[in-house]
Design a protein around this motif. Structure first.
Motif, PDB file in Angstrom:
ATOM      1  N   TYR A 201       0.844  -1.267  -0.026  1.00  0.00           N
ATOM      2  CA  TYR A 201       0.264   0.175   0.022  1.00  0.00           C
ATOM      3  C   TYR A 201       1.116   1.324  -0.298  1.00  0.00           C
ATOM      4  O   TYR A 201       0.915   1.181   1.502  1.00  0.00           O
ATOM      5  N   ASN A 202       1.261   1.473  -1.371  1.00  0.00           N
ATOM      6  CA  ASN A 202       2.631   2.697  -1.524  1.00  0.00           C
ATOM      7  C   ASN A 202       1.672   3.741  -2.347  1.00  0.00           C
ATOM      8  O   ASN A 202       0.760   3.684  -3.167  1.00  0.00           O
ATOM      9  N   ARG A 203       2.109   5.068  -2.606  1.00  0.00           N
ATOM     10  CA  ARG A 203       2.431   6.048  -3.561  1.00  0.00           C
ATOM     11  C   ARG A 203       3.923   6.543  -4.287  1.00  0.00           C
ATOM     12  O   ARG A 203       4.846   6.474  -3.513  1.00  0.00           O
ATOM     13  N   GLY A 204       2.863   7.606  -5.276  1.00  0.00           N
ATOM     14  CA  GLY A 204       4.344   7.392  -5.683  1.00  0.00           C
ATOM     15  C   GLY A 204       5.016   8.753  -5.452  1.00  0.00           C
ATOM     16  O   GLY A 204       6.041   9.299  -5.734  1.00  0.00           O
ATOM     17  N   ILE A 205       5.000   9.470  -4.602  1.00  0.00           N
ATOM     18  CA  ILE A 205       4.932  10.719  -4.360  1.00  0.00           C
ATOM     19  C   ILE A 205       5.113  10.925  -2.268  1.00  0.00           C
ATOM     20  O   ILE A 205       4.664   9.791  -1.613  1.00  0.00           O
TER      21      ILE A 205
ATOM     22  N   LEU B 240      14.167  11.591   9.005  1.00  0.00           N
ATOM     23  CA  LEU B 240      12.774  10.455   8.634  1.00  0.00           C
ATOM     24  C   LEU B 240      12.458   9.510   7.242  1.00  0.00           C
ATOM     25  O   LEU B 240      13.121   8.242   6.903  1.00  0.00           O
ATOM     26  N   VAL B 241      13.871  10.814   6.246  1.00  0.00           N
ATOM     27  CA  VAL B 241      13.635   9.967   5.239  1.00  0.00           C
ATOM     28  C   VAL B 241      14.467   9.025   4.722  1.00  0.00           C
ATOM     29  O   VAL B 241      14.644   7.880   4.239  1.00  0.00           O
TER      30      VAL B 241
ATOM     31  N   ALA C 128       9.953  -0.337  -4.244  1.00  0.00           N
ATOM     32  CA  ALA C 128      11.209   0.361  -4.994  1.00  0.00           C
ATOM     33  C   ALA C 128      10.861   0.891  -4.876  1.00  0.00           C
ATOM     34  O   ALA C 128      10.362   1.774  -4.175  1.00  0.00           O
ATOM     35  N   ARG C 129      12.498   1.655  -4.986  1.00  0.00           N
ATOM     36  CA  ARG C 129      12.954   2.731  -5.220  1.00  0.00           C
ATOM     37  C   ARG C 129      11.985   4.298  -5.430  1.00  0.00           C
ATOM     38  O   ARG C 129      12.301   5.666  -5.151  1.00  0.00           O
ATOM     39  N   ASP C 130      10.752   4.359  -6.347  1.00  0.00           N
ATOM     40  CA  ASP C 130      10.431   5.288  -6.569  1.00  0.00           C
ATOM     41  C   ASP C 130       8.890   4.833  -6.057  1.00  0.00           C
ATOM     42  O   ASP C 130       7.496   6.298  -6.540  1.00  0.00           O
ATOM     43  N   ARG C 131       8.714   4.722  -5.641  1.00  0.00           N
ATOM     44  CA  ARG C 131       7.691   4.242  -4.536  1.00  0.00           C
ATOM     45  C   ARG C 131       7.860   4.429  -3.305  1.00  0.00           C
ATOM     46  O   ARG C 131       8.698   4.711  -1.923  1.00  0.00           O
ATOM     47  N   HIS C 132       7.069   4.902  -2.415  1.00  0.00           N
ATOM     48  CA  HIS C 132       7.266   5.458  -0.726  1.00  0.00           C
ATOM     49  C   HIS C 132       5.654   5.154   0.028  1.00  0.00           C
ATOM     50  O   HIS C 132       4.450   4.851  -0.433  1.00  0.00           O
ATOM     51  N   PRO C 133       5.991   4.377   1.352  1.00  0.00           N
ATOM     52  CA  PRO C 133       5.123   3.693   2.063  1.00  0.00           C
ATOM     53  C   PRO C 133       4.382   5.405   2.979  1.00  0.00           C
ATOM     54  O   PRO C 133       4.693   6.453   2.620  1.00  0.00           O
TER      55      PRO C 133
ATOM     56  N   CYS D  98       6.626  -8.373  -3.682  1.00  0.00           N
ATOM     57  CA  CYS D  98       7.660  -8.956  -3.889  1.00  0.00           C
ATOM     58  C   CYS D  98       8.496  -7.923  -3.742  1.00  0.00           C
ATOM     59  O   CYS D  98       8.659  -6.804  -3.356  1.00  0.00           O
ATOM     60  N   ASN D  99      10.301  -8.410  -4.706  1.00  0.00           N
ATOM     61  CA  ASN D  99      11.053  -7.678  -4.221  1.00  0.00           C
ATOM     62  C   ASN D  99      10.777  -5.944  -4.876  1.00  0.00           C
ATOM     63  O   ASN D  99      11.497  -4.885  -4.377  1.00  0.00           O
ATOM     64  N   HIS D 100      10.081  -6.165  -5.083  1.00  0.00           N
ATOM     65  CA  HIS D 100       9.307  -4.513  -6.030  1.00  0.00           C
ATOM     66  C   HIS D 100       8.248  -3.329  -5.150  1.00  0.00           C
ATOM     67  O   HIS D 100       8.136  -2.708  -5.498  1.00  0.00           O
ATOM     68  N   GLY D 101       8.052  -4.027  -4.226  1.00  0.00           N
ATOM     69  CA  GLY D 101       6.123  -3.323  -3.406  1.00  0.00           C
ATOM     70  C   GLY D 101       5.441  -4.165  -4.305  1.00  0.00           C
ATOM     71  O   GLY D 101       3.857  -3.369  -3.631  1.00  0.00           O
TER      72      GLY D 101
END
Length: 607
Positions: free
Chosen positions: A239-243, A261-262, A274-279, A585-588
């Motif tokens: 359950y993640n977001r792009g920003i 925090l980051v 994945a590095r372009d996704r954020h919790p 998976c390994n990419h979220g």
């Protein structure tokens, strides 16, 4: 040039520039004052993004007329009972907010204490223009109008009304998240945009202010280390977001923005996203006042910890432990858009009931049984009921589904929540029947996570068992890539990859991890080199090896397009149920989704 003492009006404007840079900054100060006054309900009204008007009303303790005079003077505050500035527990204490705002806007301050009379005081750009009795309940009302109207150099740097409104809403959202015991309402240009009731629990308040679905897709965090306590809510990796706009940190109830925090979140969710996704994260950190300095920024939006490594380690450790405890959990329910995509067979409309004056009678043949073309120029007498429909599809477009006899009973949800395998679709997705619904598993994504966890366990104990190649394989790369591989060779050996430099632009692979089986060495080494290059400047060796392990797991997992027996499917399901983080998976991305029986019945109109 001689030194001169600045006039009071200019001093106030300079102070305003430090504290009040935009309407959101003024709103923050006013709402914090309301919270410190013990309010249980705070109402905010905004016009044109706060540029033309801000109004904050609360039901706190209120002020007397004499206190109102002092409140509009610089460095006057009720929040420091003694000189121990380092032990402050309130949100504000510097005593600059009200006079600073009043020096660059028209400020109307109305207040009344319990059992007393209301009083009003109006200050227009630093000058008192009116005061007198006011009619209001217990509490305080502050109205700020025409911010920076007489300071054009500052006004022209304000953004559009929509941008300023977004900043104001974010300020109230953060403060409301920190205090679920207080009710908040926000109106913008006469339209209510936020309304949360007081007395909520922490999860309900965070979900109400971010996304409602967070309540069902979140994990609680609760960790104590000495006198430091970490609590809060974090989202499942799936359950993640792009920003990263839904990441909040609160220190002793104060919303702060901290680069710590980051970095801590990146460490906690490493190899889960994945590095372009954020919790989605809301963390509440309680530390002794002697261990944190909250006065390093005029607006108190930043803090400085005495031991920042302790805080970072606590955040990373607390989040990792919470994620580990929830094992294979994934986003439990498909998105509404995905459910809406299911095709439903349209229901044929029922023919109208015949009436006494209708042209057809109960004894006349219905349209379904009349001869084809029984109208004008009919040339055939074949009946619709006599037609034979061939349901066999053409041989070259057979559906990509398969099933074997799978007669095992459905296990209990508590013991085996992923159910029992019933078949395979498109040689990629496992269909399983659970006690409470239908489960669909992405076999490649799931096995990729299982292989990664096996690699990580092996790395934690000793070197990953390797399998020597009968003939070493030479892989050609550019010279910088070979340099990075050579430097990382000892760490790669711990992962089971044994390689050595073979000339200026090539490496020789002598062994690969045994658990991966037969793999394409050329692709594997190229992907490892890409990982080392992509994160060379920002990650340490251990973190880079974690990413390399994820790449290796992808190479060694069951590929989409492979036919699995029912026994193999069930073995994969059972292994997922006992493996940490197998829900993504390994990419979220999620490795499995569940369609509850209620949703299945809704699709067929049974509910």
């Amino acid at each position: 040039m001689s030194i001169r003492r600045l006039p009071e009006k200019l001093v106030n404007r300079i102070a305003a520039g430090e504290v009040v840079e935009r309407p959101a900054a003024a709103l923050k100060e006013l709402v914090e004052n309301a919270i410190d006054a013990g309010a249980t309900r705070i109402s905010v009204r905004i016009a044109e993004g706060g540029i033309s008007r801000l109004e904050v009303e609360d039901d706190g303790c209120g002020m007397t007329a004499a206190d109102m005079v002092l409140a509009l003077e610089r460095h006057a505050t009720s929040k420091l009972p003694d000189d121990a500035i380092e032990d402050v527990t309130t949100l504000g204490f510097r005593g600059e907010a009200l006079p600073s705002i009043a020096s660059v806007a028209r400020l109307t301050l109305e207040s009344r204490v319990a059992g007393g009379d209301g009083w009003k005081r109006v200050v227009d750009n630093g000058a008192v223009v009116a005061e007198g009795p006011a009619a209001l309940g217990k509490g305080t009302r502050v109205v700020v109008e025409d911010l920076f109207a007489r300071v054009p150099a500052r006004r022209k740097f304000l953004r559009s009304g929509r941008s300023e409104y977004a900043a104001c809403l974010d300020v109230v959202r953060r403060l409301a998240m920190a205090r679920p015991d207080i009710g908040f309402t926000v109106e913008h240009d006469g339209r209510r945009v936020l309304d949360v009731q007081g007395g909520q629990d922490q999860l309900a308040r965070v979900a109400a202010l971010t996304q409602r679905e967070l309540a069902a897709n979140s994990i609680g965090v609760d960790l104590d280390r000495g006198e430091v306590h970490l609590g809060g809510v974090i989202s499942l990796p799936t359950y993640n977001r792009g920003i990263a706009d839904h990441q909040y940190l609160f220190v002793n109830g104060r919303p702060v923005k901290d680069r710590l925090l980051v970095g801590a979140l990146r460490g906690a969710y490493a190899d889960l996203l994945a590095r372009d996704r954020h919790p989605v994260v809301a963390l509440f950190l309680d530390v002794p006042t002697s261990e944190v300095d909250v006065n390093v920024h005029p607006a108190k939006t930043e803090v400085r910890f005495r031991d920042p490594q302790l805080v970072r380690g606590m955040i990373v450790g607390g989040l990792r432990r919470a994620l580990d405890e929830h094992g294979f959990r994934s986003v439990q329910r498909p998105a509404e858009a995905a459910l809406a995509a299911w095709q439903q067979e349209p229901v044929a409309p029922q023919p109208p009931a015949p009436t006494l004056f209708s042209t057809s009678s109960p004894y006349s043949p219905s349209p379904a049984t009349r001869p084809f073309g029984s109208g004008e120029g009919a040339a055939t007498t074949a009946l619709l009921r006599d037609r034979i429909v061939d349901f066999a599809p053409p041989r070259d477009v057979l559906p990509m589904g398969r099933a074997e006899p799978a007669t095992a009973p459905v296990p209990e949800a508590a013991a085996h929540p992923l159910g029992i395998a019933r078949g395979q679709i498109a040689k990629t997705y496992i269909v399983a029947e659970a006690e409470d619904g239908l489960v669909i598993v992405d076999q490649h994504a799931a096995h990729e996570r299982l292989v990664l966890e096996q690699l990580r366990r092996a790395m934690g104990g000793q070197a990953v068992p390797s399998q020597g190649l009968l003939l070493p394989e030479v892989v050609e790369l550019d010279e910088p890539a070979c340099d990075r591989l050579e430097a990382a060779a000892p760490g790669l050996a711990a992962l089971g990859v044994e390689l050595e430099r073979f000339g200026p632009a090539a490496v020789m692979v002598r062994a690969t991890p045994a658990m991966l089986g037969a793999i394409d060495c050329q692709r594997l080494v190229n992907d490892i080199a890409d990982d080392l290059a992509g994160y060379d400047a920002v990650l340490g060796l251990n973190e880079k090896l974690e990413l390399v392990a994820a790449t290796m797991a992808c190479h060694g997992s069951v590929r989409a397009g492979r036919t699995l027996a029912v026994a193999e499917m069930n073995a994969l399901l059972r292994q997922m149920e006992v493996t940490p983080h197998s829900g993504q998976c390994n990419h979220g991305r999620p490795t499995w989704v569940k369609l509850a029986m209620d949703d299945v019945e809704k699709l067929f109109g049974r509910k």
